[in-house]
Scaffold this active site. Structure first.
Site, PDB file in Angstrom:
ATOM      1  N   LYS A 132     -64.113 -56.085  58.570  1.00  0.00           N
ATOM      2  CA  LYS A 132     -64.440 -54.675  58.322  1.00  0.00           C
ATOM      3  C   LYS A 132     -65.338 -54.630  57.105  1.00  0.00           C
ATOM      4  O   LYS A 132     -65.263 -55.499  56.237  1.00  0.00           O
ATOM      5  CB  LYS A 132     -63.172 -53.868  58.041  1.00  0.00           C
ATOM      6  CG  LYS A 132     -63.346 -52.387  58.257  1.00  0.00           C
ATOM      7  CD  LYS A 132     -63.213 -52.022  59.722  1.00  0.00           C
ATOM      8  CE  LYS A 132     -63.582 -50.601  60.016  1.00  0.00           C
ATOM      9  NZ  LYS A 132     -63.195 -50.223  61.381  1.00  0.00           N
ATOM     10  N   ASP A 172     -68.202 -46.956  62.204  1.00  0.00           N
ATOM     11  CA  ASP A 172     -66.870 -46.419  61.897  1.00  0.00           C
ATOM     12  C   ASP A 172     -67.158 -45.058  61.259  1.00  0.00           C
ATOM     13  O   ASP A 172     -68.215 -44.472  61.529  1.00  0.00           O
ATOM     14  CB  ASP A 172     -66.096 -47.364  60.966  1.00  0.00           C
ATOM     15  CG  ASP A 172     -64.597 -47.031  60.901  1.00  0.00           C
ATOM     16  OD1 ASP A 172     -63.856 -47.430  61.806  1.00  0.00           O
ATOM     17  OD2 ASP A 172     -64.162 -46.346  59.946  1.00  0.00           O
TER      18      ASP A 172
END
Ligand code: NDP
Ligand code: 2IT
Length: 452
Positions: A132, A172
């Site tokens: 991430k 995201d």
């Protein structure tokens, strides 16, 4: 959860060590605790994982890259934001996971997201490791050109750490088609190569059909399986949805297609309650508002004459199904109590860790079907995996082909959760099922590699 004293002690000791090594990283602690609560009882019975220190190794990222992103705003002022890429685990495939731009982004938030991504990606059955990244850059109120300059500056550092066989970022929160395009365009110039190094790309340059819709659709497919497994269906149910971003909008679309009535939508300023339901036509308007005009959810209430509740979340609205699709820790224990009182039947987490640990426990204790994020929102990264495959093959599959594969993947994830989470005389514990099924594949790969 009832756990025997020796296992409780092992969980406490594990968490004490993790907290000591990762001071102050509360979101990361929360995500790991939720996993070890179900994995330590499992490794106590399957001691090969415990003997090989797999959990200790799996909760330490492979590496974290931190860097400065300097950029100039439209007025000529200079900004220096902080960015990260947390490459968590690549045991079963190249690192894969999104990029988030939000002022609340910290190393702790990205570590929680990266850790969960490892298990989520494993559940999809596709060869993807977990990562991430993102930045504390706040894009709210910034012009397109400012966002472009930020993305360009970010990629000047990020490009050396990614690659189609190394690490493949995606979107995201606040990173959608526009940002991925700026990032991809800059990568291409820096490296002079056209490769599938990001997913969520535009359809004209290697993107996949259904990627935009995949997370929301997948969450509804997962809900459909949970309901069918317990003898009911989506059709005719009422649903409360939070958020009005990428995940929420396409979750609403699929719910409407399957005959459910969507009562709510929200953004960070509050929620709207439309007791008549958000219809296909109203949703088209909302998609245009959010994707093209970057408007606020309050405008929906003004346009369609319903209530807007400033500063509130939608969980007080009575509904059969709930889809938290905005951000972490948006469903609190007080919300869970109201939802159970109002007769909620099932919750599917569209966002990552939207329910606090206490709220999740409460749902499970009250036999609410609970689809955890790792399983319920895995459709997004699954179609990202399909985008990678199409890029490697240099072909584009049809909408039907991608949607069929997504449907099968979500069905398989549901089956894996049932395999490891089925309980006697109680609904399936999808939380335990998802954790164990995700863990086993990565852990077996780590065992096979020896002591690395
Ligand atoms: P978007 O940026 O498209 O939308 C986010 C939505 O959530 C917006 O409505 C936003 O409101 C709201 N929101 C964000 N932060 C907060 C906050 N702190 N408090 C209240 N509301 C907030 O993001 P996505 O839809 O892509 O992501 C939503 C969630 O889904 C995240 O948890 C993400 O990690 C997860 N997810 C996303 C996937 C994807 O493919 N995009 C895949 C799997 C999970 P506002 O505009 O006012 O900020
Ligand atoms: O949380 C997630 O799974 C995502 N944001 C999507 C990641 C991806 O690589 O598509």
């Amino acid at each position: 959860m009832e756990t025997n004293p020796a296992i409780k002690k092992e969980i406490s000791a594990f968490m004490a060590g993790l907290k000591k090594r990762n001071k102050g990283e509360t979101e990361f602690h929360q995500a790991v605790h939720e996993v070890v609560e179900t994995i330590i009882p499992f490794t106590a019975e399957h001691t090969k994982y415990r003997d090989a220190y797999i959990l200790e190794r799996m909760t330490e990222p492979d590496r974290i890259i931190t860097f400065r992103v300097t950029w100039e705003d439209d007025a000529g002022a200079i900004h220096a934001d902080r960015a990260w890429r947390v490459q968590f685990n690549n045991s079963i495939g190249p690192y894969k996971g999104g990029l988030r731009f939000h002022p609340t982004v910290t190393q702790s938030v990205l570590k929680f997201l990266g850790f969960e991504q490892v298990l989520k990606n494993s559940l999809t059955g596709l060869p993807m490791g977990g990562a991430k990244g993102g930045s504390n850059f706040n894009p709210k109120g910034r012009s397109d050109r400012e966002i472009m300059r930020f993305c360009q500056s970010m990629m000047i550092e990020l490009h050396r750490h990614i690659g189609e066989d190394v690490d493949v970022p995606a979107g995201d929160i606040n990173v959608g088609a526009r940002e991925i395009s700026y990032l991809f365009g800059t990568y291409k110039r820096l490296e002079n190569r056209f490769a599938g190094i990001l997913t969520g790309k535009g359809l004209a340059f290697g993107g996949s059909l259904v990627r935009k819709e995949a997370t929301g659709y997948g969450a509804v497919y997962f809900m459909k399986h949970m309901l069918e497994h317990s003898g009911t269906e989506v059709k005719g149910k009422t649903a409360a949805v939070s958020g009005s971003g990428n995940v929420a909008l396409y979750c609403m679309e699929k719910l409407i297609q399957l005959g459910a009535k969507v009562l709510t939508a929200s953004d960070s300023s509050g929620f709207i309650h439309d007791p008549d339901g958000i219809t296909r036509e109203k949703l088209d308007w909302l998609i245009d508002l959010k994707e093209n005009r970057r408007g606020r959810i309050q405008e929906y209430a003004e346009k369609f004459g319903c209530d807007f509740h400033q500063g509130k979340t939608p969980w007080g609205v009575k509904a059969d199904l709930a889809f938290p699709c905005a951000t972490q820790n948006e469903v609190l224990i007080e919300d869970a109590q109201v939802m159970v009182k109002n007769g909620i039947k099932a919750v599917a987490e569209g966002a990552n860790m939207p329910c606090t640990a206490e709220a999740t426990d409460y749902f499970l204790e009250h036999d609410v079907l609970f689809g955890p994020a790792k399983a319920a929102n895995a459709g997004g990264v699954a179609v990202s995996g399909l985008e990678q495959s199409q890029n490697q093959l240099r072909i584009s599959w049809s909408r039907e082909e991608v949607d069929k594969r997504l449907t099968t993947i979500m069905e398989d994830i549901h089956s894996k959760c049932v395999r490891y989470g089925a309980r006697k005389d109680k609904p399936v514990d999808y939380r335990a099922g998802a954790n164990i099924a995700g863990f086993v594949k990565v852990a077996d790969a780590m065992l096979a590699y020896g002591v690395v």
